[in-house]
Every structure is written in C-alpha cells, then in structure tokens.
Design a protein around this motif. Structure first.
Motif, short mmCIF file in Angstrom:
data_model
loop_
_atom_site.label_atom_id
_atom_site.label_comp_id
_atom_site.label_asym_id
_atom_site.label_seq_id
_atom_site.Cartn_x
_atom_site.Cartn_y
_atom_site.Cartn_z
N GLY A 1 53.32 43.50 39.17
CA GLY A 1 53.34 42.10 39.58
C GLY A 1 52.01 41.64 40.13
O GLY A 1 51.64 40.47 39.98
N GLY A 2 51.25 42.56 40.76
CA GLY A 2 49.97 42.18 41.32
C GLY A 2 48.90 41.93 40.29
O GLY A 2 47.96 41.17 40.54
N THR A 3 49.02 42.54 39.11
CA THR A 3 47.99 42.39 38.07
C THR A 3 48.37 41.38 37.00
O THR A 3 47.50 40.87 36.29
CB THR A 3 47.72 43.74 37.40
OG1 THR A 3 48.95 44.26 36.88
CG2 THR A 3 47.13 44.72 38.40
N MET A 4 49.65 41.06 36.84
CA MET A 4 50.09 40.15 35.79
C MET A 4 50.62 38.82 36.34
O MET A 4 50.21 37.75 35.89
CB MET A 4 51.17 40.81 34.93
CG MET A 4 50.69 42.00 34.13
SD MET A 4 52.02 42.69 33.11
CE MET A 4 51.13 44.01 32.27
N ALA A 5 51.52 38.89 37.30
CA ALA A 5 52.15 37.66 37.80
C ALA A 5 51.30 36.97 38.86
O ALA A 5 51.22 35.74 38.91
CB ALA A 5 53.54 37.98 38.36
N ALA A 6 50.64 37.76 39.73
CA ALA A 6 49.85 37.16 40.81
C ALA A 6 48.72 36.27 40.30
O ALA A 6 48.47 35.20 40.88
CB ALA A 6 49.30 38.26 41.72
N PRO A 7 47.98 36.64 39.23
CA PRO A 7 46.94 35.73 38.73
C PRO A 7 47.49 34.38 38.26
O PRO A 7 46.82 33.36 38.39
CB PRO A 7 46.32 36.52 37.56
CG PRO A 7 46.59 37.95 37.88
CD PRO A 7 47.93 37.95 38.55
N VAL A 8 48.70 34.37 37.71
CA VAL A 8 49.31 33.11 37.29
C VAL A 8 49.62 32.26 38.52
O VAL A 8 49.35 31.05 38.55
CB VAL A 8 50.59 33.36 36.47
CG1 VAL A 8 51.21 32.04 36.04
CG2 VAL A 8 50.29 34.23 35.26
N PHE A 9 50.18 32.89 39.55
CA PHE A 9 50.43 32.19 40.81
C PHE A 9 49.13 31.61 41.36
O PHE A 9 49.10 30.46 41.82
CB PHE A 9 51.04 33.18 41.82
CG PHE A 9 51.34 32.58 43.17
CD1 PHE A 9 52.62 32.18 43.49
CD2 PHE A 9 50.34 32.42 44.13
CE1 PHE A 9 52.91 31.63 44.74
CE2 PHE A 9 50.60 31.88 45.37
CZ PHE A 9 51.90 31.48 45.68
N HIS A 10 48.06 32.40 41.32
CA HIS A 10 46.76 31.94 41.83
C HIS A 10 46.30 30.68 41.10
O HIS A 10 45.88 29.69 41.73
CB HIS A 10 45.73 33.05 41.64
CG HIS A 10 44.31 32.61 41.88
ND1 HIS A 10 43.77 32.46 43.14
CD2 HIS A 10 43.33 32.26 41.00
CE1 HIS A 10 42.52 32.04 43.03
NE2 HIS A 10 42.23 31.93 41.74
N GLU A 11 46.39 30.68 39.77
CA GLU A 11 45.94 29.52 38.99
C GLU A 11 46.78 28.29 39.29
O GLU A 11 46.25 27.18 39.46
CB GLU A 11 45.98 29.85 37.50
CG GLU A 11 45.49 28.70 36.62
CD GLU A 11 45.44 29.05 35.15
OE1 GLU A 11 45.32 28.11 34.33
OE2 GLU A 11 45.52 30.25 34.81
N ILE A 12 48.09 28.48 39.36
CA ILE A 12 48.98 27.34 39.64
C ILE A 12 48.69 26.77 41.02
O ILE A 12 48.53 25.55 41.19
CB ILE A 12 50.45 27.77 39.53
CG1 ILE A 12 50.80 28.14 38.08
CG2 ILE A 12 51.38 26.66 40.03
CD1 ILE A 12 52.17 28.77 37.92
N SER A 13 48.60 27.64 42.03
CA SER A 13 48.40 27.16 43.40
C SER A 13 47.06 26.45 43.56
O SER A 13 46.97 25.41 44.22
CB SER A 13 48.51 28.33 44.39
OG SER A 13 47.51 29.30 44.14
#
Length: 724
Positions: free
Chosen positions: A582-594
């Motif tokens: 989750g830290g390498t795949m999902a977290a970057p998407v969260f970062h871009e959205i936020s």
C-alpha cells in the motif's frame, strides 16, 4: 282466360328484368369494391402505410421530462437530450400524373445538381463517413425500393439515433431538407436519451438507463428513479391553420432534479491519478474515494477495472464489493484496546524479527523484510507490524474475544452504509461463534472480516472529524423547477467512536505513519497528512491463500490537512504477482489527489505578491503626453519635461529611474512618425494629417509603410504594423 295468362307472364318478365338489373348492379358494385380493395391493398399499399403513420390518436400520453442530476456546483452531470433519425424521400407522393411528373423532375434536378455538395455537408457533420461513401449511399437510395424512406446515414442500426438536436436544426435549414415541395421531403424519428456531458466521469455512481426503455439500470438513476421520472399527462391533438398542436387535458409533472455531492474537478483528478497508477503496475482494478470530513459528502468516487481497451468503470467496487481490509484495520484494533484500557500507548512487544508461529493452528505470521525486534504501540502502527499487533491484541482479549468484537461494533465500522444506492455491500464481522487459536490474531490485522472500502473510509473520516462518524452522502437536495423541495441532512452514525484521549493517541500514530513510516509516499511538503497503509492477500475461495499467483489488495486511507482535516481519501488497488504494498502503490495516488485538491483551494492575498525590493517601472507608449503624465503621477512618479509643459504628442524615455518626455513636432506635408505609439493615438495623428490608415496586428506601432518626416499628399494610404 288466355289473355289473363299472357298478362301474368308479361308481369313476370318485367319483375325478372328488374331483379336482373338490380342483381347486375349489385354484382358490378361488388366487383368495383373488390377492385378498389385490391388497389388499396397492393398498388397503394405503401402510400396508405405512410399515411397511417401520420394518423394521431385522439388521446395521447404526454411524457414528462426526466429530472437532471447535478454536481455540487450545479453543473449538469446527467440530462435528457433528444436525438433523431432522418429518412430521405427521393420519390414523389403525388397521385395526379401531371403534378407527379413535375414534382419528380424537381427532386431529380435538385439531386443531380447538389448531391456532391450535400455529401460534403454531411461529411463535415459526421466525419466518420467519407464524401465518396455518402455520395454512393444517396445514389443507392434513389433507386432502392426504400426510396421513400432512405436513412440519411449509412449502416445505422434501428436502435441508434445518431443526430443531435443542433445537427437536426442545421440539416433541416439546408436547401435539401425543406418542407414538401421545396426540397427533398424527409421523415423524422426522435428519441429522448440520457446524456452525461462529462463523459464517463463517475458513470457507475450516476447510473444508466436501459436502451429503448424508460427504465433505470443502476446508480442514482435507479435509486432516485421515482423522483427523477415525474408523472405523465394526457392530451389530444388539435389542428390550427393546418398545423397540429398538442393540447394538454391533464398536464404532465416533470421529474425533480437531484443535487449530488460529486465535484467535477475533484472527480477528474481522482480518476486520472488512479488510472495512471493502475496502468503503471498493470493492476486488475482499483478504487479511490474522496470524502468531505464534516459532512461525509462524497466529492469523488472512482472504480476502474482493466479491460481490453483500458481501464473503465464496470462495477461500483467502492460500495459493492467486500474484502478483507488488511493493515488499514490495525487502528481499529488499537482504538478498541486503548479505549478498553487493555493496553497502553507505551507498551512494547518483541516482534520476532518478522516470523512467528506461536499462535497455534500451524499458521505462520510474517512481516515485510527482516521484520522488527522490540516495538512500542506507535512503532507497530508506523511500521505496520503484523506480529506486534496480533501479540498485543491476543494477550489483551484471549480470555474474552467477544469483548474485542463488541468494541469493533462500538466504533461503527460495521454499519451497512446504503449510500443512497441500491446493491451496496454489507460488512461481515462475525460477532459470535467458535474462537479457535488463530481467529483473534488474524482478525486484529484485518483478516477473517470483510467490508467495502467505504466502511474503512468512514472510520478514518470519523477520526478526522473529532470522533464523530457520519454516513457517506451522495445526494444533498431534491429540486423541482429550480426550487428546493427536500434537503437531505447529514446523518450521524456515532457521536463518539471512542474516548477523547484514545482519539488523540490514534491521530498521533497515524501522523507518524506518514512522517517516516510505511506511508511516507503519501506525505506532502505543503500540509500535514495522516493515514495508514494496508496490504491484504485476497483469498481464492476454496483454494485459500496459497493458490499459485498471489493476489493482493493494497490500500492507503488517510485525511488531510492532518492539523485541520478537510478531506478523507482511500485508495485501494487489486494486483497479482510481484511485490505489492500500500505504501508503494496506493500512497502515491493519495499524494497526487491530496496535492491537487488542496491546490485548487489555495486563495492568496494580492498583498503577498507585492515586490518590496525592486521598483516596478511601467512600459510607456509614445502618444498623448497629457494622459501619460496624469497616469504616471497617479502611480507616484514625477516625469521630467524636456522642453515645454504644453506639449501634446511626445515620446517617453527612461533615464535611470526617471521618465523624460520629448515632444513629437508635426510639420505640414510631412508624414508623422508614430512608431512606438498605441493604435488609438497613431490613428488620430495620421488621420488628422490627412492620411488614409490601414492597421495590422495588435499592440504598439512597430513600423509604418511611409517613413516618418517623408513627404505625402492628402489621401495617400499608410499601413502601420502593430505587435506586442
């Protein structure tokens, strides 16, 4: 006696002749009727079929307009649009031979003269059809048996209505498609369909209708069908000056509009960020949901699945599917244990360096990499340690595992959120039954329970909202004719998910996850982020977790800004094979959205843009010096006059930080030099001198066709070229 017989026979003959005459007349009339019937049934069949299509019943149903679905800013997300099919008539309907020949000659002449031009017009509107293809299509239709009803576009299915209202109005305004006796006569079929102006944005959430039916399939279209649909009316047709008009006997009631929480910009940001990551890791599917903290309003919801043509919304996985949440469930476990006083935030546990089989049942629990040694509770959450979590929770609740489940229910994460949608998934968290040695340890790290990602999001949103859990909301208002008829309030699920002290401890630990922990890829340099990563192996049914290629559900759920939360977001990705986290795949998407969501909300004061170090000196055009002096003085600058305070036309030069003005001297018979002036001043001077001026470009004068101070005659032309 003989005379009487003769007279009687004569009377019989007269009667017989009368009957024969009547019989022959009736027979002839019957033959004529049969002949006419045959003509109508066969020779005139097409004509009367066409006439029958135009017959209108006395009473007709007046269909109501289906309501619109609007965004949170009032933009149209779904609306009803009318589409058309047009059929050309290349032959005459005239019964009179003379008029028929004249009308057919007119149509043939129009066809022969304008077929190429007509094909080009249609090609510009429908570029998928070439001019050559359209031309051949029209030629074929002219000689076809269907020449009275030949489709305008080739190869169009009977279920398709490809012509929009604007295209229809454009076409019927051309010389070829005009009323009868003016152009090619045409017939028209129309259909009202639902359109989504923003394409596939949030398409599964908004919903769809069955093709050719006034029946909703899924999404908000189905959930609010009775509100959107409206009530039909009844009317009849009246002809006024040979034009048919619908007169309503019982007026229809148009459907209501619904206002959703979806924000178009945020939805676009969410879908783009999610799709980019799915393509990068070749994931099977992914979900991202963005929620407003205070209200639970869903600002964006995307569920993308891999297809042969890319990633599209096939199902609304965010609310429909249930999965084991994995490590995003660990804060739930610690919230329960801390709230019950079973553990303290300072408690430490030995984490067995990443491999532990002490829970029994032959199961081996592992952690990523080489694992960890001794960790306290914040360290366990920060590093997402499975063994540390399970050992602490098992030690706390091994004698009363039911108390642990009761605590989970107390948080509200088990709530079935219907989300104003039909077919949402319900969490499955077993509350009672047999507790074997492995159930509690694995349950504490997000296994042995299933739930939609929306439930995980609601839990984290409750943390961000000061411990108050609210139900996710998709629709806020129902409107009719622009007026609000119903407001849908925020629904509170739990006023307090836990004690205030517990809440602050959980918040602190979630901030640590992003600040150097497993969720570091979700961090922002501009605002604080708090959240938790999750990686769960997906069970393959009867085959369990050990069936060839492993499939994982990786996720990150958190809120931002962490010090004053406005939004909560969850990103969940299903991937098979290879390393997953989750830290390498999902977290970057969260970062871009936020980052992008917060960027659109930043409103800075104009005073912040003031340069207090450098002095701003404006560019000054040549021209009217009186106006120039006035403007410069308003800006706090004092221009220096070189010759006279009475000059009208001049130029401005910059000497260090001082503006100097010099006059432009106009001489009779000489072309004024207007280079450097604006268009208005240059035009005034040149026309006042008697020149005819042509202007090209915008900005200030860069050159002039007649050189300055050269001789000219009144009426000569001069061209001035302007540029920025």
């Amino acid at each position: 006696m003989a005379g009487k017989v003769k007279e009687k026979n004569s009377e019989k003959r007269r009667v017989s002749r009368r009957y024969l005459t009547i019989f022959l007349f009736v027979m002839l009339w019957g033959v004529l009727i049969i002949v006419k019937m045959s003509i109508v049934m066969f020779a005139e069949r097409q004509y009367w079929n066409d006439v029958s299509k135009n017959l209108i019943p006395a009473n007709r149903t007046i269909e109501p307009r289906r309501g619109n679905i609007l965004s949170d800013e009032g933009l149209l997300l779904v609306s009803s649009m009318k589409h058309y099919r047009i059929f050309l008539d290349f032959a005459t309907y005239e019964k009179n031979q003379k008029r028929a020949e004249a009308d057919q000659h007119r149509k043939d002449t129009l066809f022969e003269r304008h077929i190429d031009e007509f094909a080009r017009v249609i090609n510009r509107m429908f570029p998928q059809y070439s001019v050559r293809q359209l031309r051949q299509h029209f030629i074929t239709g002219r000689t076809s048996k269907s020449k009275h009803s030949w489709p305008l576009l080739p190869g169009v299915s009977r279920n398709l209505y490809p012509i929009s209202y604007n295209q229809y109005k454009t076409l019927t305004g051309t010389v070829w498609l005009r009323p009868k006796n003016e152009g090619w006569f045409y017939s028209l079929e129309s259909k009202i369909s639902r359109e989504q102006p923003f394409g596939t944005l949030a398409s599964r959430t908004l919903g769809d209708m069955f093709a050719g039916k006034d029946s909703a399939r899924f999404g908000l279209e189905l959930s609010f069908d009775s509100i959107l649909r409206g009530t039909p009316g009844i009317g009849h047709i009246e002809k006024v000056q040979n034009v048919s008009h619908m007169v309503a006997d019982i007026p229809q009631i148009d459907g209501c509009d619904i206002v959703t929480t979806i924000n178009v910009d945020m939805q676009d940001v969410t879908e783009v960020a999610l799709r980019r990551e799915l393509e990068l890791v070749n994931a099977a599917s992914g979900t991202a949901v963005l929620m407003e903290v205070a209200t639970g309003d869903i600002k964006a919801i995307a569920s993308l699945t891999r297809t042969e043509n890319g990633y599209y919304e096939i199902q609304n996985n965010a609310v429909r599917d249930i999965f084991e949440p994995g490590s995003t469930f660990k804060p739930v476990s610690f919230m329960v244990a801390l709230d019950d006083g079973k553990i303290s935030i300072t408690d430490s546990v030995f984490c067995e360096w990443g491999r532990y089989a002490g829970f029994g049942g032959g199961a081996v629990m592992t952690d990523a990499g080489i694992g960890y040694g001794w960790l306290d509770v914040p360290g366990i959450i920060k590093n997402s340690c499975n063994i540390g979590t399970s050992k602490l929770i098992t030690a706390a609740y091994k004698d009363d595992p039911q108390a642990f489940v009761d605590g989970i229910y107390r948080t509200g994460i088990n709530t079935h959120f219907e989300m104003q949608l039909i077919g949402t998934g319900a969490p499955v968290i077993r509350k009672d039954g047999y507790w074997d040695a492995t159930r509690l340890p694995w349950m504490s790290i997000g296994y042995n329970s299933q739930m939609p990602v929306i439930n995980t999001l609601a839990f984290y949103n409750g943390i961000a909202n000061g411990g108050k859990m609210v139900e996710p909301r998709l629709v806020t208002e129902i409107r009719h004719e622009g007026k609000v008829v119903e407001r849908i309030p925020v629904k509170v699920v739990r006023e307090r998910m836990c004690k205030d002290k517990t809440l602050e401890q959980i918040k602190m630990m979630l901030e640590g996850v992003v600040d150097g922990g497993s969720g570091i890829n979700a961090a922002s340099r501009h605002f604080k982020v708090a959240g938790k990563t999750g990686t769960a192996q997906i069970s393959q049914g009867a085959a369990g977790y050990r069936n060839g290629i492993r499939t994982h559900m990786v996720s990150f759920c958190g809120y931002f800004p962490a010090d004053k939360p406005q939004y909560t977001c969850i990103v969940s990705i299903s991937t098979s094979g290879g390393a997953a986290g989750g830290g390498t795949m999902a977290a970057p998407v969260f970062h871009e959205i936020s980052e992008k969501v917060m960027a659109r909300r930043i409103l800075r004061s104009v005073s912040e843009a003031v340069d207090t170090v450098n002095q701003f000196l404006p560019a000054v055009l040549a021209g009217d010096m009186n106006s120039t002096r006035l403007v410069l003085r308003k800006l706090g600058m004092k221009p220096e006059w070189k010759e006279s305070d009475s000059l009208t036309w001049g130029r401005v030069t910059l000497d260090s930080i001082q503006f100097r003005m010099t006059p432009i001297i106009e001489r009779e018979g000489l072309v004024p030099n207007v280079v450097g002036m604006g268009a208005q001043d240059a035009l005034y001077i040149l026309e006042s001198a008697g020149l005819r001026v042509e202007i090209a470009g915008v900005g200030r004068v860069r050159s002039q066709s007649l050189p300055g101070n050269s001789r000219f005659r009144k009426g000569d032309r001069i061209r001035i070229n302007l540029s920025m």
